[in-house]
Design a protein around this motif. Structure first.
Motif, mmCIF file in Angstrom:
data_model
loop_
_atom_site.group_PDB
_atom_site.id
_atom_site.type_symbol
_atom_site.label_atom_id
_atom_site.label_comp_id
_atom_site.label_asym_id
_atom_site.label_seq_id
_atom_site.Cartn_x
_atom_site.Cartn_y
_atom_site.Cartn_z
ATOM 1 N N UNK A 18 0.801 -1.157 -0.113
ATOM 2 C CA UNK A 18 -0.137 0.073 0.033
ATOM 3 C C UNK A 18 0.944 1.372 0.049
ATOM 4 N N UNK A 19 0.362 2.393 -0.590
ATOM 5 C CA UNK A 19 1.062 3.568 -0.569
ATOM 6 C C UNK A 19 1.411 4.369 0.699
ATOM 7 N N UNK A 20 -0.066 4.336 1.369
ATOM 8 C CA UNK A 20 0.124 4.970 2.803
ATOM 9 C C UNK A 20 -0.769 3.846 3.697
ATOM 10 N N UNK A 21 -0.353 4.318 4.961
ATOM 11 C CA UNK A 21 -0.997 3.557 5.798
ATOM 12 C C UNK A 21 -1.903 4.431 6.862
ATOM 13 N N UNK A 22 -3.293 4.413 7.009
ATOM 14 C CA UNK A 22 -3.841 5.365 7.625
ATOM 15 C C UNK A 22 -3.941 5.180 9.230
ATOM 16 N N UNK A 23 -3.813 6.315 10.101
ATOM 17 C CA UNK A 23 -3.830 6.034 11.508
ATOM 18 C C UNK A 23 -5.105 7.332 11.713
ATOM 19 N N UNK A 24 -6.152 6.590 12.276
ATOM 20 C CA UNK A 24 -7.217 7.441 12.729
ATOM 21 C C UNK A 24 -7.111 8.100 14.126
ATOM 22 N N UNK B 69 0.849 12.679 6.107
ATOM 23 C CA UNK B 69 0.062 13.769 6.078
ATOM 24 C C UNK B 69 -0.931 13.624 6.746
ATOM 25 N N UNK B 70 -1.573 14.841 7.220
ATOM 26 C CA UNK B 70 -2.744 14.742 8.019
ATOM 27 C C UNK B 70 -3.833 15.364 7.405
ATOM 28 N N UNK B 71 -4.891 14.754 7.553
ATOM 29 C CA UNK B 71 -6.401 15.092 6.938
ATOM 30 C C UNK B 71 -7.190 15.574 7.930
ATOM 31 N N UNK B 72 -8.017 16.440 7.886
ATOM 32 C CA UNK B 72 -9.239 16.635 8.869
ATOM 33 C C UNK B 72 -10.360 15.804 8.383
ATOM 34 N N UNK B 73 -10.837 14.838 9.301
ATOM 35 C CA UNK B 73 -12.001 14.220 8.636
ATOM 36 C C UNK B 73 -13.408 14.841 8.977
ATOM 37 N N UNK B 74 -13.359 15.191 10.142
ATOM 38 C CA UNK B 74 -14.521 16.037 10.724
ATOM 39 C C UNK B 74 -14.117 16.877 11.945
ATOM 40 N N UNK C 86 -15.792 17.342 15.530
ATOM 41 C CA UNK C 86 -15.726 16.069 16.380
ATOM 42 C C UNK C 86 -13.983 15.838 16.785
ATOM 43 N N UNK C 87 -13.081 16.599 15.822
ATOM 44 C CA UNK C 87 -11.902 16.387 15.995
ATOM 45 C C UNK C 87 -11.335 15.280 15.566
ATOM 46 N N UNK C 88 -11.799 14.551 14.333
ATOM 47 C CA UNK C 88 -11.346 13.443 13.765
ATOM 48 C C UNK C 88 -10.473 13.659 12.769
ATOM 49 N N UNK C 89 -9.119 12.988 12.938
ATOM 50 C CA UNK C 89 -8.220 13.490 12.031
ATOM 51 C C UNK C 89 -7.793 11.907 11.260
ATOM 52 N N UNK C 90 -6.784 12.121 10.163
ATOM 53 C CA UNK C 90 -6.346 10.753 9.647
ATOM 54 C C UNK C 90 -4.923 11.131 9.319
ATOM 55 N N UNK C 91 -4.229 10.467 9.870
ATOM 56 C CA UNK C 91 -2.682 10.602 9.681
ATOM 57 C C UNK C 91 -2.176 9.461 8.435
ATOM 58 N N UNK C 92 -1.609 10.231 7.430
ATOM 59 C CA UNK C 92 -1.497 9.227 6.177
ATOM 60 C C UNK C 92 0.080 8.936 5.978
ATOM 61 N N UNK C 93 0.268 8.015 6.531
ATOM 62 C CA UNK C 93 1.759 7.430 6.922
ATOM 63 C C UNK C 93 2.439 6.634 5.528
ATOM 64 N N UNK C 94 3.669 7.049 5.325
ATOM 65 C CA UNK C 94 4.028 6.207 4.265
ATOM 66 C C UNK C 94 4.873 4.919 4.960
ATOM 67 N N UNK C 95 4.656 3.687 4.513
ATOM 68 C CA UNK C 95 5.374 2.760 5.169
ATOM 69 C C UNK C 95 6.641 2.965 5.861
ATOM 70 N N UNK C 96 7.494 3.235 4.993
ATOM 71 C CA UNK C 96 8.868 3.439 5.454
ATOM 72 C C UNK C 96 8.926 4.355 6.662
#
Length: 69
Positions: free
Chosen positions: A2-8, A31-36, A39-49
């Motif tokens: 996978x290209x990125x691993x999400x951490x919610x 990279x960090x993205x705001x979901x909501x 509610x303070x919901x975020x996803x961290x999109x981490x590269x596997x390395x």
């Protein structure tokens, strides 16, 4: 592979900007993205390395603010 691993994450709304700043300071790790924002919901999109480093940043944030995966 996978290209990125999400951490919610869930953080206090008032800390979203701080969490974004922290991840931006670790250029290339994730990279960090705001979901909501309400509610303070975020996803961290981490590269596997850099997944281990991203998880260490999350752990440090959890020690500092009310941040939970």
């Amino acid at each position: 592979m996978t290209d990125v691993v999400p951490i919610f994450l869930e953080v206090p709304r008032t800390e979203i900007g701080y969490v974004k700043f922290v991840f931006e300071s670790y250029e290339g790790v994730a990279v960090l993205r705001t979901i909501d924002a309400r509610r303070g919901l975020l996803v961290v999109l981490a590269v596997p390395d850099f997944l281990d480093q991203a998880r260490r940043v999350v752990a440090a944030l959890a020690d500092e603010i009310a941040c939970r995966e």
